[in-house]
Write an enzyme that holds these catalytic residues in place. Structure first.
Site, PDB file in Angstrom:
ATOM      1  N   ASP A 106      39.811  39.664  36.328  1.00 23.97           N
ATOM      2  CA  ASP A 106      40.819  40.500  37.002  1.00 23.97           C
ATOM      3  C   ASP A 106      42.233  39.978  36.739  1.00 23.97           C
ATOM      4  O   ASP A 106      43.217  40.586  37.158  1.00 23.97           O
ATOM      5  CB  ASP A 106      40.520  40.677  38.499  1.00 23.97           C
ATOM      6  N   SER A 107      42.344  38.852  35.978  1.00 25.11           N
ATOM      7  CA  SER A 107      43.666  38.435  35.493  1.00 25.11           C
ATOM      8  C   SER A 107      44.264  39.534  34.621  1.00 25.11           C
ATOM      9  O   SER A 107      45.467  39.532  34.363  1.00 25.11           O
ATOM     10  CB  SER A 107      43.565  37.134  34.698  1.00 25.11           C
TER      11      SER A 107
ATOM     12  N   ASP B 168      34.661  40.637  36.422  1.00 27.62           N
ATOM     13  CA  ASP B 168      35.101  40.246  37.772  1.00 27.62           C
ATOM     14  C   ASP B 168      34.997  41.418  38.741  1.00 27.62           C
ATOM     15  O   ASP B 168      35.418  42.538  38.401  1.00 27.62           O
ATOM     16  CB  ASP B 168      36.588  39.847  37.726  1.00 27.62           C
TER      17      ASP B 168
ATOM     18  N   LYS C  47      31.287  38.449  38.318  1.00 28.66           N
ATOM     19  CA  LYS C  47      31.829  37.193  38.866  1.00 28.66           C
ATOM     20  C   LYS C  47      32.511  37.495  40.189  1.00 28.66           C
ATOM     21  O   LYS C  47      33.247  38.476  40.312  1.00 28.66           O
ATOM     22  CB  LYS C  47      32.809  36.536  37.891  1.00 28.66           C
TER      23      LYS C  47
ATOM     24  N   GLU D  67      34.615  35.455  43.568  1.00 29.76           N
ATOM     25  CA  GLU D  67      35.303  34.222  43.970  1.00 29.76           C
ATOM     26  C   GLU D  67      34.801  33.739  45.334  1.00 29.76           C
ATOM     27  O   GLU D  67      34.460  34.541  46.199  1.00 29.76           O
ATOM     28  CB  GLU D  67      36.816  34.484  44.055  1.00 29.76           C
TER      29      GLU D  67
ATOM     30  N   GLU E 133      38.400  26.314  38.794  1.00 28.61           N
ATOM     31  CA  GLU E 133      39.792  26.540  38.372  1.00 28.61           C
ATOM     32  C   GLU E 133      40.765  25.598  39.079  1.00 28.61           C
ATOM     33  O   GLU E 133      40.751  25.496  40.316  1.00 28.61           O
ATOM     34  CB  GLU E 133      40.171  28.016  38.649  1.00 28.61           C
TER      35      GLU E 133
HETATM   36  O1  KIV Z   1      40.428  36.600  35.998  1.00 29.92           O
HETATM   37  C1  KIV Z   1      40.252  35.711  35.153  1.00 29.92           C
HETATM   38  O2  KIV Z   1      40.693  35.785  34.005  1.00 29.92           O
HETATM   39  C2  KIV Z   1      39.495  34.535  35.564  1.00 29.92           C
HETATM   40  C3  KIV Z   1      39.542  33.342  34.668  1.00 29.92           C
HETATM   41  C4  KIV Z   1      40.836  32.652  34.830  1.00 29.92           C
HETATM   42  C5  KIV Z   1      38.399  32.437  34.905  1.00 29.92           C
HETATM   43  O3  KIV Z   1      38.900  34.535  36.605  1.00 29.92           O
END
Ligand code: KIV
Length: 260
Positions: free
Chosen positions: A44-45, A83, A113, A115, A183
């Site tokens: 989600d970055s 994510d 994924k 968090e 992280e």
């Molecule tokens: O959103 C993302 O790109 C991430 C990575 C930094 C692991 O969660």
């Protein structure tokens, strides 16, 4: 043959480090896949590096699915993980199941994924795993909690925080996670958690002793206007692209492109 979650666990046993990068579109996904990256994360970055938001919080499930579908078309070999964005799994276990189900059905990803590692999150993850959805965990700096932790700062610095993170990592492994992203934590903590778990840890700013490493591809390529202190910039594409685009602009204005 595409990489599987079980293969990643075998890689850890064999001491073979795992290379993970993020992608949010078809051409980059194809390049990373053909270059032999093991895991491609639709993180989600992408909200920050592709969509221009200030944090990952505004990203919606529809946006993640839109980008993940494009990435899927470029990935043939790597394991693809997507994510779940902010507030698409925090509300209830049912909401998490619906969101993860949509990602798996609509994008063709092999895993999701999430968090966090406190008790309720662990229960959510256990339920997803029981439903047949592979889950990658994410501890340490969890950007969806940026306002709660007071910025993009290192986590797990005090002995108490480090102990909590270790307990959460063990709980995530027990819940069935096949890997955990760590992280922005002290390298010693990255090492201790990696030694304790049988599943691989994927570090980003968590020291060299994790079982794998992940970077945001825009950071690695020097495309982002800002990179976190732990990112390594391997090339400056922002500069190369600017030069190419400026040259195109001048050639058009000076009638040098196209040539007769
Ligand atoms: O959103 C993302 O790109 C991430 C990575 C930094 C692991 O969660």
């Amino acid at each position: 043959m595409a990489i599987t979650t079980q293969q990643l666990i075998r890689f850890k046993k064999e001491g073979r480090a795992i290379a993970v990068l993020t992608a949010s579109d078809y051409p980059f996904a194809q390049i990373l896949d053909q270059a032999g990256i093991d895991v491609i994360l639709v993180g989600d970055s992408l909200g920050m590096v592709t969509l221009g938001y200030e944090t990952t919080l505004p990203v919606t499930l529809d946006e993640m699915i839109h980008h993940a579908k494009a990435v899927r078309r470029g990935v043939k070999h790597a394991l693809m993980v997507v994510d779940l964005p902010f507030m698409t799994y925090q509300e209830s276990h049912e909401q998490a199941m619906r969101s993860a189900g949509r990602v798996m059905k609509e994008t063709g990803a092999q895993a999701v994924k999430l968090e966090g590692g406190y008790a309720d999150r662990v229960t959510t993850i256990a339920q997803l795993v029981q439903a047949g959805i592979p889950v990658m965990g994410h501890l340490g700096l969890t950007p969806q909690s940026v306002h709660q932790v007071g910025g993009f700062r290192q986590q797990g610095r005090s002995p108490a925080e480090a102990e909590t993170m270790m307990v959460e990592a063990i709980a995530l492994e027990k819940a069935g996670c096949f890997a955990i992203v760590l992280e922005h934590i002290p390298p010693e903590l990255g090492l201790h958690i990696s030694q304790k778990l049988s599943i691989p840890t994927i570090g980003i700013g968590a020291g060299p002793q994790c079982d794998g490493q992940v970077l945001v591809t825009a950071d690695l390529l020097g495309l982002s206007a800002w990179q976190p202190p732990f990112a390594k910039v391997y090339t400056n594409l922002r500069e190369s692209i600017t030069q190419a685009v400026q040259t195109f602009g001048s050639e058009v204005r000076e009638h040098r492109f196209p040539q007769e």
